[in-house]
Design an enzyme around this catalytic site. Structure first.
Site: not given
Length: 150
Positions: A50-52
């Protein structure tokens, strides 16, 4: 220069485990002075999901956590608990945190911590994280130690 400390020995010095262990090996240290460790950053790190998406970057707070873990290792190497006890180090504060370089999959993060002061159960350290010769992150770290029963 001391012998390096591998991940199995690190597990005896830190309570952290997957997915939150952020030190892979200690390559040098001197008790009550300094410690140099490495974190091999791979695409398999769970935070990259999720990053990124499409542009994986290690979160800055995790660089700080890696430095905090390195400082905990130095503190644990520097003094011994009473028989049947172990030390747990709590992150108590951070000052002057700066981020200079992004950390991406394939990088090797070199973690350098230096003891600035220690009084009773409080440890002050300065930490710097490098990729090659480039400074990625630096901060002044404060931890509090508690002796707990094993």
């Amino acid at each position: 220069m001391n012998e390096s400390i591998d991940i199995n020995q690190i597990f005896t010095l830190l309570p952290h485990r997957y997915p939150f262990i952020l030190v892979d090996r200690v390559i040098d240290y001197k008790v009550m002075e300094y410690l140099i460790a490495i974190k091999n950053v791979t695409i398999n790190e769970n935070f990259f999901t999720g990053h990124f998406p499409g542009n994986p970057i290690m979160p800055g707070v995790l660089m700080l956590e890696a430095l905090a873990q390195a400082s905990g290792i130095l503190a644990n190497l520097s003094r011994q608990p009473k028989e049947g006890y172990e030390f747990l180090h709590y992150f108590a504060g951070i000052d002057n945190a700066r981020f200079k370089q992004v950390v991406i999959p394939g990088d090797q993060l070199r973690l350098e911590v230096r003891l600035v002061g220690q009084k009773r159960d409080f440890w002050r350290m300065h930490g710097e994280a490098y990729i090659g010769d480039k400074l990625a992150c630096s901060a002044d770290l404060l931890s509090a130690t508690k002796e707990i029963k094993k």
